[in-house]
Enzyme design. Structure first.
Site, PDB file in Angstrom:
ATOM      1  N   ASN A   1      -6.204   2.963  10.696  1.00 15.42           N
ATOM      2  CA  ASN A   1      -5.480   1.866  11.191  1.00 15.42           C
ATOM      3  C   ASN A   1      -5.159   1.745  12.584  1.00 15.42           C
ATOM      4  O   ASN A   1      -4.758   0.803  13.385  1.00 15.42           O
ATOM      5  CB  ASN A   1      -4.114   1.713  10.321  1.00 15.42           C
ATOM      6  CG  ASN A   1      -3.540   3.095  10.492  1.00 15.42           C
ATOM      7  OD1 ASN A   1      -3.967   4.364  10.088  1.00 15.42           O
ATOM      8  ND2 ASN A   1      -2.324   3.232  11.278  1.00 15.42           N
TER       9      ASN A   1
ATOM     10  N   ALA B   1       0.847  -0.980  -0.095  1.00 12.27           N
ATOM     11  CA  ALA B   1      -0.157   0.102  -0.075  1.00 12.27           C
ATOM     12  C   ALA B   1       0.959   1.298  -0.117  1.00 12.27           C
ATOM     13  O   ALA B   1       0.374   2.276  -0.446  1.00 12.27           O
ATOM     14  CB  ALA B   1      -1.062  -0.040   1.101  1.00 12.27           C
ATOM     15  N   THR B   2       2.072   1.219   0.718  1.00 15.78           N
ATOM     16  CA  THR B   2       2.813   2.432   0.704  1.00 15.78           C
ATOM     17  C   THR B   2       3.224   2.821  -0.755  1.00 15.78           C
ATOM     18  O   THR B   2       2.851   4.021  -1.198  1.00 15.78           O
ATOM     19  CB  THR B   2       4.070   2.085   1.378  1.00 15.78           C
ATOM     20  OG1 THR B   2       3.617   2.146   2.801  1.00 15.78           O
ATOM     21  CG2 THR B   2       5.165   3.460   1.365  1.00 15.78           C
TER      22      THR B   2
ATOM     23  N   GLN C   1      -6.191  -1.281   5.544  1.00 13.88           N
ATOM     24  CA  GLN C   1      -6.822  -2.124   6.375  1.00 13.88           C
ATOM     25  C   GLN C   1      -8.469  -2.172   6.188  1.00 13.88           C
ATOM     26  O   GLN C   1      -8.900  -3.465   6.748  1.00 13.88           O
ATOM     27  CB  GLN C   1      -7.065  -0.910   7.470  1.00 13.88           C
ATOM     28  CG  GLN C   1      -5.702  -0.639   8.384  1.00 13.88           C
ATOM     29  CD  GLN C   1      -4.801  -1.702   8.996  1.00 13.88           C
ATOM     30  OE1 GLN C   1      -5.440  -2.957   9.227  1.00 13.88           O
ATOM     31  NE2 GLN C   1      -3.694  -1.438   9.434  1.00 13.88           N
TER      32      GLN C   1
ATOM     33  N   THR D   1      10.732  -6.636 -12.441  1.00 14.77           N
ATOM     34  CA  THR D   1      10.059  -7.980 -12.618  1.00 14.77           C
ATOM     35  C   THR D   1       9.236  -8.307 -11.577  1.00 14.77           C
ATOM     36  O   THR D   1       9.152  -7.777 -10.434  1.00 14.77           O
ATOM     37  CB  THR D   1      11.486  -8.718 -12.389  1.00 14.77           C
ATOM     38  OG1 THR D   1      12.386  -8.437 -13.229  1.00 14.77           O
ATOM     39  CG2 THR D   1      10.876 -10.295 -12.551  1.00 14.77           C
TER      40      THR D   1
ATOM     41  N   SER E   1      -2.960  -3.412   0.312  1.00 18.32           N
ATOM     42  CA  SER E   1      -1.910  -4.247   0.962  1.00 18.32           C
ATOM     43  C   SER E   1      -2.088  -5.769   1.254  1.00 18.32           C
ATOM     44  O   SER E   1      -3.191  -6.062   1.876  1.00 18.32           O
ATOM     45  CB  SER E   1      -1.492  -3.651   2.408  1.00 18.32           C
ATOM     46  OG  SER E   1      -0.551  -4.152   3.081  1.00 18.32           O
ATOM     47  N   GLY E   2      -1.189  -6.504   0.774  1.00 17.92           N
ATOM     48  CA  GLY E   2      -1.236  -8.066   1.170  1.00 17.92           C
ATOM     49  C   GLY E   2      -1.123  -8.519   2.562  1.00 17.92           C
ATOM     50  O   GLY E   2      -1.929  -9.441   3.064  1.00 17.92           O
ATOM     51  N   HIS E   3      -0.162  -7.905   3.237  1.00 20.10           N
ATOM     52  CA  HIS E   3       0.009  -8.664   4.592  1.00 20.10           C
ATOM     53  C   HIS E   3      -1.019  -8.107   5.717  1.00 20.10           C
ATOM     54  O   HIS E   3      -0.667  -8.540   6.672  1.00 20.10           O
ATOM     55  CB  HIS E   3       1.357  -8.186   4.849  1.00 20.10           C
ATOM     56  CG  HIS E   3       1.746  -7.021   5.362  1.00 20.10           C
ATOM     57  ND1 HIS E   3       1.893  -6.534   6.772  1.00 20.10           N
ATOM     58  CD2 HIS E   3       1.800  -5.693   4.755  1.00 20.10           C
ATOM     59  CE1 HIS E   3       1.878  -5.093   6.974  1.00 20.10           C
ATOM     60  NE2 HIS E   3       1.921  -4.597   5.667  1.00 20.10           N
TER      61      HIS E   3
ATOM     62  N   CYS F   1       4.224   1.559  11.946  1.00 16.07           N
ATOM     63  CA  CYS F   1       5.274   2.416  11.128  1.00 16.07           C
ATOM     64  C   CYS F   1       5.797   3.680  11.916  1.00 16.07           C
ATOM     65  O   CYS F   1       6.809   4.378  11.621  1.00 16.07           O
ATOM     66  CB  CYS F   1       4.833   3.135   9.838  1.00 16.07           C
ATOM     67  SG  CYS F   1       4.416   1.825   8.654  1.00 16.07           S
TER      68      CYS F   1
END
Length: 389
Positions: A161, A79-80, A189, A250, A208-210, A335
């Protein structure tokens, strides 16, 4: 060298910072790292062809989760990066058209605030940072009142968040779609948790994946068209033609497939997740009833798995140290957790400094806290609190 594992007795209540990678996701990632390991840009052999096809399947699925078209999804590192591509990538269009005004909120993640401050300080953009009041929710009316003919963009997060408060992005999308002002939503989120909101006609969505059980280092930016017109983004990085030239490099096929698998699992189990997350919330709040605390943020407009509270008379950092053998929690965004200054989110909400400086964030996935006993935690906190008299 022997591995040192985290104490399994400690309940993990910090999923707003990051989630554990689902074992099924890890299996998929490993497969695409060690077996189907081809480069999706290699066109001369089957390894590359299989990777390219897999990435396209992942892209198609992610697009479907937000009601977008397949070609409107570009993969990023998270996301960043998505926020930076969206905000900095729109700036040249704003400069060309003389539309150098942006509306955002003072409770955004630093991944939005800092790019916007760069545009303000280095490129002469005018940024309006709206404050939400004690509810932690920016009103639709407050945003629309600030929109002008020269407003290029509104950037508003989906779910905060730190407090878990849901912002009115779906309603804003409908309103702004009738204007020339674009809407960017940081959905780090909220993605997967409140899916209907993101199917509104939002121009730019950062994912964001995590936060949903995928590995760190992968995410996406949805760049929704307006009719036939693409969002007027220009690249901020150069070095290849991948991802419509907006995100060269890549493609991390294994991570993309991990995000795909995690998003599928979350979508399939979302209703149960929501029910169980709310039950965990109710158990936690019931137990905390033996302590003196206040909830920070509008509980009626929040996701079920994030709760921000301040305990009367207790320093948050000291409390975290005291309960570290029971639960893993945080004072706010990962963060900025190294900083001991009051939360910029709680401060922007107008909360007293003592409350803002001592907010504690609990966040959980139900499947990972099944054995968590909030009664024990509440007992510890209650014993720490000074006598109210």
């Amino acid at each position: 060298m022997a591995r040192e594992w985290v104490n399994a007795v400690v309940a993990y209540l910090d999923v707003a910072a990051t989630t554990r990678v689902d074992p099924r996701v890890a299996e998929v990632v490993l497969h695409w790292m060690t077996e189907d390991f081809g480069n999706a840009g290699s066109r001369t052999h089957e390894y590359g062809a299989r990777a390219k096809k897999a990435v396209q399947e992942a892209r198609m699925f992610l697009a479907s989760t937000v009601g977008a078209k397949t070609e409107e999804v570009i993969f990023t590192s998270g996301a960043t990066e998505s926020n930076n591509i969206a905000l900095l990538g729109m700036a040249p269009y704003g400069e060309k058209t003389g539309r150098k005004h942006i509306v955002t909120s003072a409770i955004e993640h630093k991944a939005v605030i800092e790019p916007l401050l760069h545009l303000q300080e280095a490129r002469g953009f005018e940024i309006d940072f709206l404050e939400p009041g004690t509810s932690g929710r920016i009103s639709r009316e407050a945003v629309l009142e600030k929109v002008r003919p020269d407003t290029l963009l509104v950037s508003l997060m989906h779910v905060n968040n730190e407090t878990g408060v849901i912002q009115p992005v779906a309603e804003l999308a409908q309103e702004l779609r009738q204007t020339s002002t674009f809407l960017h939503v940081d959905a780090a989120q909220g993605y997967g948790k409140v899916p209907q909101d993101l199917k509104a006609p939002i121009d730019l969505i950062s994912i964001s994946g995590h936060k949903v059980g995928a590995p760190k280092g992968v995410g996406a930016l949805v760049t929704r068209r307006r009719g036939w017109n693409k969002a007027p983004l220009e690249p901020i990085m150069f070095g290849g033609g991948q991802e419509r030239k907006l995100r060269p490099g890549t493609l991390p096929v294994a991570l993309i497939m991990g995000l795909y698998e995690a998003a599928k699992i979350f979508q399939e189990n979302r209703s149960r997740w929501e029910h169980d997350a709310m039950q965990t919330r109710e158990r936690l709040l019931a137990a905390l009833g033996k302590t003196r605390f206040q909830i920070n943020g509008d509980a009626d407009h929040s996701v079920p798995h994030i709760l921000n509270v301040t305990f009367d008379g207790l320093n948050a950092e000291a409390l975290i140290v005291r309960i570290k053998d029971q639960v893993a929690v945080a004072t706010g965004s990962a963060c900025t957790s190294a900083s001991y200054t009051p939360s910029h989110v709680l401060t922007a909400m107008g909360l007293p400094e003592e409350v803002a400086a001592n907010g504690l964030r609990f966040s959980w996935f139900p499947s990972q806290v099944a054995d968590f006993d909030p009664e024990d935690l509440a007992e510890t906190i209650a014993h720490m609190q000074p006598d109210a008299s």
